[in-house]
Design a protein around this motif. Structure first.
Motif, PDB file in Angstrom:
ATOM      1  N   GLU A   1       0.833  -1.214   0.000  1.00 32.84           N
ATOM      2  CA  GLU A   1       0.000   0.000   0.000  1.00 32.84           C
ATOM      3  C   GLU A   1       0.861   1.256   0.000  1.00 32.84           C
ATOM      4  O   GLU A   1       0.536   2.233  -0.679  1.00 32.84           O
ATOM      5  CB  GLU A   1      -0.963   0.001   1.191  1.00 32.84           C
ATOM      6  CG  GLU A   1      -2.137  -0.923   0.991  1.00 32.84           C
ATOM      7  CD  GLU A   1      -3.287  -0.635   1.943  1.00 32.84           C
ATOM      8  OE1 GLU A   1      -3.342   0.455   2.551  1.00 32.84           O
ATOM      9  OE2 GLU A   1      -4.146  -1.533   2.062  1.00 32.84           O
TER      10      GLU A   1
ATOM     11  N   GLY B   1      -0.734   8.017  -3.996  1.00 38.67           N
ATOM     12  CA  GLY B   1      -1.852   8.601  -4.715  1.00 38.67           C
ATOM     13  C   GLY B   1      -3.009   7.636  -4.963  1.00 38.67           C
ATOM     14  O   GLY B   1      -4.019   8.023  -5.525  1.00 38.67           O
ATOM     15  N   VAL B   2      -2.860   6.386  -4.555  1.00 35.34           N
ATOM     16  CA  VAL B   2      -3.936   5.408  -4.726  1.00 35.34           C
ATOM     17  C   VAL B   2      -4.695   5.296  -3.410  1.00 35.34           C
ATOM     18  O   VAL B   2      -4.096   5.098  -2.352  1.00 35.34           O
ATOM     19  CB  VAL B   2      -3.371   4.028  -5.142  1.00 35.34           C
ATOM     20  CG1 VAL B   2      -4.477   2.986  -5.165  1.00 35.34           C
ATOM     21  CG2 VAL B   2      -2.688   4.115  -6.490  1.00 35.34           C
ATOM     22  N   ASP B   3      -5.990   5.422  -3.499  1.00 34.39           N
ATOM     23  CA  ASP B   3      -6.856   5.217  -2.335  1.00 34.39           C
ATOM     24  C   ASP B   3      -7.133   3.719  -2.250  1.00 34.39           C
ATOM     25  O   ASP B   3      -7.980   3.186  -2.988  1.00 34.39           O
ATOM     26  CB  ASP B   3      -8.138   6.019  -2.507  1.00 34.39           C
ATOM     27  CG  ASP B   3      -9.103   5.887  -1.341  1.00 34.39           C
ATOM     28  OD1 ASP B   3      -8.969   4.934  -0.540  1.00 34.39           O
ATOM     29  OD2 ASP B   3     -10.008   6.733  -1.233  1.00 34.39           O
ATOM     30  N   ALA B   4      -6.422   3.028  -1.383  1.00 34.03           N
ATOM     31  CA  ALA B   4      -6.513   1.564  -1.306  1.00 34.03           C
ATOM     32  C   ALA B   4      -7.922   1.107  -0.926  1.00 34.03           C
ATOM     33  O   ALA B   4      -8.397   0.091  -1.439  1.00 34.03           O
ATOM     34  CB  ALA B   4      -5.483   1.023  -0.319  1.00 34.03           C
ATOM     35  N   ASP B   5      -8.591   1.848  -0.061  1.00 33.30           N
ATOM     36  CA  ASP B   5      -9.955   1.468   0.306  1.00 33.30           C
ATOM     37  C   ASP B   5     -10.885   1.566  -0.905  1.00 33.30           C
ATOM     38  O   ASP B   5     -11.724   0.699  -1.129  1.00 33.30           O
ATOM     39  CB  ASP B   5     -10.475   2.337   1.448  1.00 33.30           C
ATOM     40  CG  ASP B   5      -9.796   2.029   2.766  1.00 33.30           C
ATOM     41  OD1 ASP B   5      -9.416   0.858   2.977  1.00 33.30           O
ATOM     42  OD2 ASP B   5      -9.638   2.955   3.583  1.00 33.30           O
ATOM     43  N   ARG B   6     -10.719   2.612  -1.692  1.00 34.17           N
ATOM     44  CA  ARG B   6     -11.543   2.750  -2.901  1.00 34.17           C
ATOM     45  C   ARG B   6     -11.204   1.644  -3.893  1.00 34.17           C
ATOM     46  O   ARG B   6     -12.101   1.089  -4.530  1.00 34.17           O
ATOM     47  CB  ARG B   6     -11.333   4.110  -3.542  1.00 34.17           C
ATOM     48  CG  ARG B   6     -12.067   4.174  -4.861  1.00 34.17           C
ATOM     49  CD  ARG B   6     -12.417   5.502  -5.344  1.00 34.17           C
ATOM     50  NE  ARG B   6     -13.157   5.300  -6.587  1.00 34.17           N
ATOM     51  CZ  ARG B   6     -13.281   6.211  -7.483  1.00 34.17           C
ATOM     52  NH1 ARG B   6     -12.742   7.397  -7.297  1.00 34.17           N
ATOM     53  NH2 ARG B   6     -13.962   5.984  -8.584  1.00 34.17           N
TER      54      ARG B   6
ATOM     55  N   ARG C   1     -13.012  -1.398  -2.865  1.00 36.58           N
ATOM     56  CA  ARG C   1     -14.449  -1.265  -3.183  1.00 36.58           C
ATOM     57  C   ARG C   1     -14.682  -1.463  -4.673  1.00 36.58           C
ATOM     58  O   ARG C   1     -15.628  -2.143  -5.074  1.00 36.58           O
ATOM     59  CB  ARG C   1     -14.991   0.085  -2.721  1.00 36.58           C
ATOM     60  CG  ARG C   1     -15.218   0.203  -1.237  1.00 36.58           C
ATOM     61  CD  ARG C   1     -16.012   1.449  -0.882  1.00 36.58           C
ATOM     62  NE  ARG C   1     -15.462   2.679  -1.418  1.00 36.58           N
ATOM     63  CZ  ARG C   1     -14.518   3.414  -0.830  1.00 36.58           C
ATOM     64  NH1 ARG C   1     -13.992   3.029   0.325  1.00 36.58           N
ATOM     65  NH2 ARG C   1     -14.083   4.531  -1.386  1.00 36.58           N
ATOM     66  N   ASP C   2     -13.835  -0.835  -5.489  1.00 33.66           N
ATOM     67  CA  ASP C   2     -13.997  -0.947  -6.938  1.00 33.66           C
ATOM     68  C   ASP C   2     -13.807  -2.392  -7.398  1.00 33.66           C
ATOM     69  O   ASP C   2     -14.572  -2.897  -8.232  1.00 33.66           O
ATOM     70  CB  ASP C   2     -13.013  -0.033  -7.672  1.00 33.66           C
ATOM     71  CG  ASP C   2     -13.343   1.441  -7.510  1.00 33.66           C
ATOM     72  OD1 ASP C   2     -14.463   1.776  -7.052  1.00 33.66           O
ATOM     73  OD2 ASP C   2     -12.474   2.273  -7.841  1.00 33.66           O
TER      74      ASP C   2
END
Length: 146
Positions: free
Chosen positions: A127, A132-137, A140-141
């Motif tokens: 992670e 710049g990566v939203d790991a939670d998003r 979800r995606d």
């Protein structure tokens, strides 16, 4: 001679195919976790399988297969090496004797307890390496595909 599929189409698929990108990312992550879990004699798939069995009561085969995104036959095959090592066992469901549950053995619990800290460290490093990566998003995606 022209090809039936133009090279431009190949480039388009290379750049846009969600399946290709997901497979590449999955293979890269799998290698990273396989390397981290190798000292425990586990692959990332085996770790995930053992973790999916870490419940208050032994789960039935169907829900574990669903959680891991595999069919029951594939799950049964994946369990065989863990059974041979004494880490998991398929047992008769005490309520419905026609059903089978998967038991995480005390040896499996102990190995999982040893391996989980390495998984945590590796996961945090992965992670962290995605600025710049939203790991939670992302999770979800990815879950929305299932």
């Amino acid at each position: 001679m022209s090809k039936p599929v133009p090279f431009e189409t190949t480039l388009h698929v290379r750049d846009h195919c969600l399946c290709l990108h997901a497979q590449r990312a999955a293979r890269t992550l799998a290698r990273r976790f396989d390397d981290a879990l190798r000292p425990f004699g586990l692959t990332n798939q085996q770790f995930s399988l053992l973790m999916s069995l870490n419940r208050p009561q032994p789960p039935a085969i169907g829900p574990v297969a669903d959680l891991l995104g595999m069919d029951r036959t594939t799950l049964t095959a994946a369990l065989k090496p863990l059974e041979r090592r004494g880490l998991a066992r398929i047992v008769v469901d005490p309520v419905d004797r026609r059903s089978r549950n998967i038991l995480l053995t005390p040896e499996g619990e102990a190995l999982l307890a040893e391996a989980v800290s390495v998984w945590c460290d590796t996961h945090a490093a992965v992670e962290h390496a995605m600025p710049g990566v939203d790991a939670d998003r992302l999770r979800r995606d990815l879950a929305s595909i299932v």
